[in-house]
Design a protein around this motif. Structure first.
Motif, PDB file in Angstrom:
ATOM      1  N   LEU B  22      64.706 -23.219  69.611  1.00  0.00           N
ATOM      2  CA  LEU B  22      63.986 -21.970  69.360  1.00  0.00           C
ATOM      3  C   LEU B  22      64.927 -20.774  69.430  1.00  0.00           C
ATOM      4  O   LEU B  22      64.914 -19.894  68.553  1.00  0.00           O
ATOM      5  N   ALA B  23      65.743 -20.746  70.470  1.00  0.00           N
ATOM      6  CA  ALA B  23      66.670 -19.628  70.639  1.00  0.00           C
ATOM      7  C   ALA B  23      67.603 -19.533  69.441  1.00  0.00           C
ATOM      8  O   ALA B  23      67.842 -18.450  68.898  1.00  0.00           O
ATOM      9  N   THR B  24      68.117 -20.697  69.009  1.00  0.00           N
ATOM     10  CA  THR B  24      69.022 -20.708  67.861  1.00  0.00           C
ATOM     11  C   THR B  24      68.308 -20.178  66.618  1.00  0.00           C
ATOM     12  O   THR B  24      68.867 -19.370  65.869  1.00  0.00           O
ATOM     13  N   ALA B  25      67.058 -20.612  66.424  1.00  0.00           N
ATOM     14  CA  ALA B  25      66.308 -20.160  65.254  1.00  0.00           C
ATOM     15  C   ALA B  25      66.136 -18.653  65.279  1.00  0.00           C
ATOM     16  O   ALA B  25      66.348 -17.966  64.273  1.00  0.00           O
ATOM     17  N   VAL B  26      65.782 -18.114  66.452  1.00  0.00           N
ATOM     18  CA  VAL B  26      65.611 -16.663  66.566  1.00  0.00           C
ATOM     19  C   VAL B  26      66.913 -15.958  66.199  1.00  0.00           C
ATOM     20  O   VAL B  26      66.935 -14.987  65.438  1.00  0.00           O
ATOM     21  N   PHE B  27      68.034 -16.492  66.697  1.00  0.00           N
ATOM     22  CA  PHE B  27      69.322 -15.863  66.417  1.00  0.00           C
ATOM     23  C   PHE B  27      69.671 -15.927  64.934  1.00  0.00           C
ATOM     24  O   PHE B  27      70.295 -15.022  64.392  1.00  0.00           O
ATOM     25  N   LEU B  28      69.247 -17.012  64.283  1.00  0.00           N
ATOM     26  CA  LEU B  28      69.576 -17.141  62.859  1.00  0.00           C
ATOM     27  C   LEU B  28      68.704 -16.235  61.997  1.00  0.00           C
ATOM     28  O   LEU B  28      69.160 -15.678  61.003  1.00  0.00           O
ATOM     29  N   ILE B  29      67.444 -16.068  62.381  1.00  0.00           N
ATOM     30  CA  ILE B  29      66.522 -15.280  61.553  1.00  0.00           C
ATOM     31  C   ILE B  29      66.681 -13.784  61.819  1.00  0.00           C
ATOM     32  O   ILE B  29      66.620 -12.979  60.900  1.00  0.00           O
ATOM     33  N   TYR B  30      66.923 -13.448  63.092  1.00  0.00           N
ATOM     34  CA  TYR B  30      66.936 -12.041  63.513  1.00  0.00           C
ATOM     35  C   TYR B  30      67.693 -11.103  62.565  1.00  0.00           C
ATOM     36  O   TYR B  30      67.140 -10.102  62.100  1.00  0.00           O
ATOM     37  N   PRO B  31      68.971 -11.391  62.217  1.00  0.00           N
ATOM     38  CA  PRO B  31      69.721 -10.380  61.444  1.00  0.00           C
ATOM     39  C   PRO B  31      69.137 -10.115  60.068  1.00  0.00           C
ATOM     40  O   PRO B  31      69.439  -9.088  59.467  1.00  0.00           O
ATOM     41  N   PHE B  32      68.285 -11.041  59.552  1.00  0.00           N
ATOM     42  CA  PHE B  32      67.734 -10.808  58.223  1.00  0.00           C
ATOM     43  C   PHE B  32      66.481  -9.949  58.277  1.00  0.00           C
ATOM     44  O   PHE B  32      65.920  -9.574  57.258  1.00  0.00           O
ATOM     45  N   LEU B  33      66.019  -9.634  59.494  1.00  0.00           N
ATOM     46  CA  LEU B  33      64.794  -8.863  59.633  1.00  0.00           C
ATOM     47  C   LEU B  33      65.052  -7.405  59.966  1.00  0.00           C
ATOM     48  O   LEU B  33      64.167  -6.573  59.842  1.00  0.00           O
ATOM     49  N   VAL B  34      66.264  -7.095  60.411  1.00  0.00           N
ATOM     50  CA  VAL B  34      66.497  -5.741  60.925  1.00  0.00           C
ATOM     51  C   VAL B  34      67.637  -5.062  60.159  1.00  0.00           C
ATOM     52  O   VAL B  34      68.341  -5.696  59.380  1.00  0.00           O
ATOM     53  N   SER B  35      67.798  -3.767  60.444  1.00  0.00           N
ATOM     54  CA  SER B  35      68.840  -2.995  59.766  1.00  0.00           C
ATOM     55  C   SER B  35      70.208  -3.276  60.398  1.00  0.00           C
ATOM     56  O   SER B  35      70.316  -3.883  61.458  1.00  0.00           O
ATOM     57  N   ASP B  36      71.264  -2.803  59.716  1.00  0.00           N
ATOM     58  CA  ASP B  36      72.635  -3.001  60.196  1.00  0.00           C
ATOM     59  C   ASP B  36      72.832  -2.470  61.613  1.00  0.00           C
ATOM     60  O   ASP B  36      73.586  -3.034  62.400  1.00  0.00           O
ATOM     61  N   TYR B  37      72.150  -1.371  61.912  1.00  0.00           N
ATOM     62  CA  TYR B  37      72.297  -0.777  63.239  1.00  0.00           C
ATOM     63  C   TYR B  37      71.928  -1.783  64.325  1.00  0.00           C
ATOM     64  O   TYR B  37      72.667  -1.964  65.302  1.00  0.00           O
TER      65      TYR B  37
END
Lengths: 303, 333
Positions: B22-37
């Motif tokens: 689960l943690a790995t999945a969150v880490f993989l998906i996270y950057p595609f949901l938020v801005s560069d900041y």
């Protein structure tokens, strides 16, 4: 020759700042084995309180008590305030974590330090503040070839009086014996009927008060204070207390004075830019060859 | 009691593998949901995690007080910066070299002082960290660029077809390194070395009596911790494209110390939580402007009051804490 002597006296002036701050670290460490990281910020807060009294209350105070009276008032006000702040910090930040041991206490101390530092920034603003110029008349005094300012003499005098008083309290009075006993072996001390609570409160009152007085002297000597200066002086003073043997009160005084003189001589004869490096190298060398500091006693390891 | 099919799911849901997945999945998906900041914030969270893991070896596993860890971090960053800008050596080649340089530095400076105990080791490492920083400011041999530091560091690249130059790619780079490090350190914890380290932390005399060469093991911890900090320095330098001494102050060492203690000594999940606290807290509380560090300081005190052993202490081989008051019979504390 007189240049060396002047440098040594300059070094003793700075060294007495380090020594007075180091006493705060060393007393707390002696009693609780806790490195009080917030101590540098006690010193800064004292300096700012003194600044406020001198800048905003100066006209009123000098009219009533004269210039020396105003300076005394600043010293006393900052000293007493910081004694109270010290007690509050002990109660709020340290006492709840005593049972948890020393490492959580280190984090708590760092938290207290961040809090105090930023509280100073919020109250007085992030910029440098300047002490009023020439509070003590800028008189130069000559002994033979050596030039000294009146301010320097006053600083040295006050520092040595404070250190002498503390030395007397710790080494010659009954309460001082209680402090030393607590530092030596807390458990046995408490079995002998020493009130550890009282000793802890004492070190958390006197240490910050000494720090505050030092803060005002530093303000008058360099005339510029900033809310982050506690870190630099804190590191140096802590180094001084380890150099002298941490937990040992004459050791902290000696360590501070030696550190100040070394720093000045290093700046004058080796390189001003490398003086701090020089100080830390000396510290490391001392600890390699005398792992418990200059006056620290060797204790057999208990198994 | 009747066995329901849900129990199997429940067991699966509480299993360790699932948490990690689960943690790995969150880490993989996270950057595609938020801005560069926010990706950059997560990058610095990764840097702090790596630094926390590196100090955790020294402080958490072996119990050596190291308050100069920023020095090793600086050696890694400056090795990368200088060799890259002066000789054009690629960043990814410099990654192991920076680790090696920091490790070598740790070996040389720690060898003579490794016998020091507790707070004396603390002040010596503090002094070393400061010496490194002051030396960088003083620009020896015109290498370090003085207070301004070194500019114009390259992006890491694998030939022309993969250049790491966006926030997203840096995010994956640092978390890949962190992930591999965690894998390695987890194995290390259960190894002969890990157990020897914990033994030294709990009772050095007994460890020595049982034939553990504590000196070598302590040095090994410093060398490995420094190497990891060197890796963090390498990635940090190329991300910022410049390094300056003010990134490697005593304050940074203190933050790393707090990461390990807030999470729980010797606990790898703890380090991640500690790094999240140190790295993310000031960002989340940015709307509070000048009051945010007041809140930060208070939060540190509160955490130690309520979770003195850390937020996620290690279960096996947890560190024992001794009261500062000893057995003085003070009950009000």
């Amino acid at each position: 020759m007189h240049v060396i002597l002047e440098q040594i006296i300059n070094g003793l002036t700075i060294g007495s700042f380090y020594a007075l701050i180091a006493l705060g670290y060393s007393m707390v460490y002696g009693v609780l084995k806790l490195i009080n990281f917030a101590h540098g910020d006690f010193f800064t807060l004292g300096s700012y309180l003194g600044y406020t009294v001198l800048v905003f209350g100066a006209a009123l105070l000098t009219a009533h008590f004269g210039l020396w009276g105003a300076i005394m008032a600043a010293l006393v006000f900052a000293g007493v305030s910081l004694a109270i702040v010290g007690l509050i910090v002990e109660r709020v930040a340290y006492r709840p974590v005593y049972p948890a041991g020393r490492l959580p206490a280190v984090v708590s101390a760092l938290g207290a330090s961040i809090f105090l530092q930023n509280a100073i920034m919020v109250l007085w603003g992030p910029r440098f503040q300047a002490y009023p110029p020439a509070l003590i008349p800028n008189v130069r005094i000559q002994f033979g070839n050596i030039h000294l300012t009146l301010l320097q003499i006053m600083i040295l005098l006050l520092s040595f009086v404070l250190m002498g008083t503390l030395y007397y309290i710790v080494q010659k009075t009954t309460f001082g014996a209680a402090i030393r006993a607590t530092a030596h072996d807390r458990k046995t001390a408490s079995l002998m009927g020493i009130n550890i609570n009282k000793v802890i409160l004492f070190v958390f009152t006197l240490g910050p008060a000494l720090g505050a007085v030092t803060g005002i002297m530093v303000g008058m000597y360099y005339r510029q204070i900033s809310f982050t200066m506690g870190w630099n002086y804190g590191i140096k003073a802590f180094t001084a207390s380890v150099l002298g043997g941490i937990g040992n009160i004459p050791g902290a005084m000696l360590g501070g004075l030696i550190l100040g003189v070394l720093e000045m001589l290093g700046a004058a004869y080796i390189s001003a830019a490398w003086k701090d490096v020089f100080v830390f190298i000396i510290l490391i060398l001392v600890l390699i060859f005398r792992p418990t500091g200059i006056l620290g006693e060797k204790r057999a390891e208990k198994v | 009691m009747e066995q329901t099919p849900l129990a199997g799911i429940g067991r699966l849901a509480s299993s360790r593998q699932l948490h990690i997945a689960l943690a790995t999945a969150v880490f993989l998906i996270y950057p595609f949901l938020v801005s560069d900041y926010f990706i950059d914030i997560a990058f610095y969270f990764g840097i702090y995690t790596l630094l926390g893991l590196s100090l955790n070896i020294v402080l958490g596993e072996v119990g050596l007080f190291d308050l100069g860890h920023a020095g090793f971090y600086a050696i890694g960053a400056y090795t990368t910066a200088i060799l890259n800008t002066k000789f054009g050596i690629p960043i990814l080649v410099l990654l192991p070299l920076s680790a090696l340089a920091a490790a070598l530095f740790a070996y040389v400076v720690c060898s003579p002082v490794i016998h020091l105990q507790g707070d004396y080791l603390l002040i010596v490492t503090l002094g070393m960290g400061e010496i490194v920083r002051l030396a960088l400011i003083n620009n020896p041999f015109d290498l370090t660029g003085g207070p301004n530091g070194v500019y114009g560091i390259d992006f890491p690249s694998l030939g022309p077809w993969l250049v790491i130059d966006s926030s997203l790619e840096y995010y994956f780079l640092i978390w890949l390194i962190v992930g591999l490090t965690i894998l390695g350190l987890t194995k290390l914890q259960d190894s002969r070395i890990g157990r020897a380290w914990n033994y030294i932390r709990e009772d050095e005399t007994a460890a020595n009596a049982n034939g553990i060469d504590s000196r070598s093991y302590k040095l090994l911890a410093f060398v490995m911790g420094a190497a990891l900090a060197g890796v963090a320095g390498n990635v940090y330098a190329s991300k910022l494209m410049c390094v300056s001494p003010e990134s490697f102050t005593f304050w940074e060492s203190c933050l790393m110390f707090c990461i390990v203690l807030i999470g729980g000594m010797g606990s790898i999940p703890g380090v991640i939580i500690g790094a999240a606290f140190i790295g993310l807290f000031p960002e989340i509380f940015r709307p509070f402007a000048m009051y945010r560090m007041l809140i930060f300081g208070s939060a540190m005190m509160l955490m130690m009051m309520f979770r003195p052993g850390g937020v996620w202490p290690r279960k096996r081989g947890a560190v024992k804490y001794e009261s500062l008051l000893g057995g003085t019979g003070r009950t009000d504390a």
